[in-house]
Design a protein around this motif. Structure first.
Motif, mmCIF file in Angstrom:
data_model
loop_
_atom_site.group_PDB
_atom_site.id
_atom_site.type_symbol
_atom_site.label_atom_id
_atom_site.label_comp_id
_atom_site.label_asym_id
_atom_site.label_seq_id
_atom_site.Cartn_x
_atom_site.Cartn_y
_atom_site.Cartn_z
ATOM 1 N N SER A 268 -1.124 5.476 -1.746
ATOM 2 C CA SER A 268 -0.746 3.978 -1.955
ATOM 3 C C SER A 268 0.596 3.944 -1.333
ATOM 4 N N ALA A 269 1.364 4.604 -1.680
ATOM 5 C CA ALA A 269 2.980 4.735 -1.520
ATOM 6 C C ALA A 269 2.938 5.248 -0.116
ATOM 7 N N ALA A 270 2.486 6.386 0.291
ATOM 8 C CA ALA A 270 2.182 6.861 2.157
ATOM 9 C C ALA A 270 1.517 6.161 2.660
ATOM 10 N N LEU A 271 0.519 4.604 2.184
ATOM 11 C CA LEU A 271 -0.233 4.126 3.051
ATOM 12 C C LEU A 271 1.432 2.480 4.012
ATOM 13 N N LEU A 272 1.917 2.493 2.162
ATOM 14 C CA LEU A 272 3.038 1.293 1.916
ATOM 15 C C LEU A 272 4.424 2.067 2.531
ATOM 16 N N GLY A 273 4.124 3.126 3.588
ATOM 17 C CA GLY A 273 5.517 4.078 3.989
ATOM 18 C C GLY A 273 6.692 4.069 2.420
ATOM 19 N N ASP A 274 5.679 3.661 1.016
ATOM 20 C CA ASP A 274 7.003 3.668 0.063
ATOM 21 C C ASP A 274 7.267 5.240 -0.689
ATOM 22 N N PRO A 275 8.340 5.964 -0.203
ATOM 23 C CA PRO A 275 8.326 7.086 -0.395
ATOM 24 C C PRO A 275 7.376 7.547 -2.222
ATOM 25 N N PRO A 276 7.201 8.371 -2.804
ATOM 26 C CA PRO A 276 6.967 8.749 -3.716
ATOM 27 C C PRO A 276 7.795 8.556 -5.103
ATOM 28 N N ARG A 277 8.060 8.097 -6.014
ATOM 29 C CA ARG A 277 9.106 7.633 -7.302
ATOM 30 C C ARG A 277 8.697 8.816 -8.314
#
Length: 297
Positions: A268-277
């Motif tokens: 989901s992070a990759a699809l949303l352009g949000d890097p892993p936290r």
């Protein structure tokens, strides 16, 4: 600690990765393909792909038919129930609720083993279950525990709870094969489950259609989705899961299943352009610690 071979690790890690993609696909399918029809189409396509390798088990006189009752239960629990209930859950429940309930898998594995198979849960397994569950909760809360207080149960949550319990029984049945089943070619063993499981899935889809709840919108995206769920989470994941359960047992395998929400969060992070936290890495370490602790002799 009981040593887990690298190949066995691959068998146990691949299914959660593919099932994470399956959860994403199931969510994206809402409004395009009804859940029970999606499950039936998934297994029909998978059966057609596997048929050239596993058709012999369907012949008259094969060892399947004297034990058809056992495979009727396997097919109901694995192909006919788990994924259908998961797809149903995703139509009314949020991803965080569904993954929270799925994270209880190690607990149900321990309970089924103790109640039905006389397997006493060791303290290390209970501690491993708690560590693994803590890792999943960390991902779902995104590092903010107040998020979990906002969870509200809906009917889909009950579907997912039923799915998890069905999967626990399915995994224990895999770990207790009938006489001679270990010698069956893998494709024939999976085909035996799939052929009867498809009857359950097809019957459920027929009921959905009769009730007027079935729908399907054909387009290029649906074809890609069906190809993925039929090959990855079905054929490859089920084959690897069967090998992994046979190698380490259903209880330890269940801890690897808790990697699914971690993989789903990363996807989901990759699809949303949000890097892993930071909490993704912390959760992975907790789940890994649960696997290590539960594997101790």
């Amino acid at each position: 600690m009981a040593r887990i071979a690298p190949l066995t690790l691959l068998w146990l890690i691949l299914p959660p990765l593919l099932w994470a993609g399956n959860a994403v696909a199931g969510r994206l399918a809402v409004g395009t393909v009804s859940p029970l029809l999606l499950n039936a189409l998934r297994w029909a396509i998978a059966a057609l792909i596997l048929l050239p390798l596993g058709w012999r088990i369907l012949q008259a006189g094969s060892p399947l038919w004297p034990r058809w009752r056992r495979f009727a239960v396997l097919g109901l629990l694995g192909m006919g129930s788990y994924n259908a209930l998961q797809y149903l859950a995703l139509t009314t429940s949020s991803p965080i609720n569904v993954t929270l309930i799925a994270a209880s898998m190690p607990v149900w594995m321990l309970a089924v083993g103790a109640l039905c198979y006389g397997e006493r849960a060791r303290h290390a397994q209970v501690l491993g279950a708690l560590l693994s569950l803590a890792g999943v909760l960390l991902v779902l809360s995104r590092g903010d525990w107040d998020t979990l207080r906002q969870v509200q149960l809906v009917p889909g949550d009950l579907y997912m709870l039923m799915a998890v319990i069905a999967w626990a029984f399915y995994s224990w049945m895999l770990a207790r094969p009938g006489p001679g089943e270990r010698d069956w070619p893998w494709a024939e063993f999976l085909m035996a489950q799939m052929a009867i499981g498809l009857l359950w899935a097809g019957g459920a889809a027929l009921g959905e259609w009769t009730a007027g709840a079935a729908h399907l919108s054909w387009n290029g995206w649906v074809l890609v989705l069906l190809a993925y769920v039929a090959i990855g989470p079905s054929l490859i994941a089920y084959r690897c899961w069967g090998l992994g359960v046979a190698a380490v047992g259903p209880t330890i395998a269940a801890f690897f299943g808790n990697l699914t929400p971690v993989f789903a969060a990363v996807m989901s992070a990759a699809l949303l352009g949000d890097p892993p936290r930071w909490f993704h890495a912390a959760a992975f370490m907790l789940i890994a610690a649960g696997i290590v602790v539960s594997s101790r002799r």
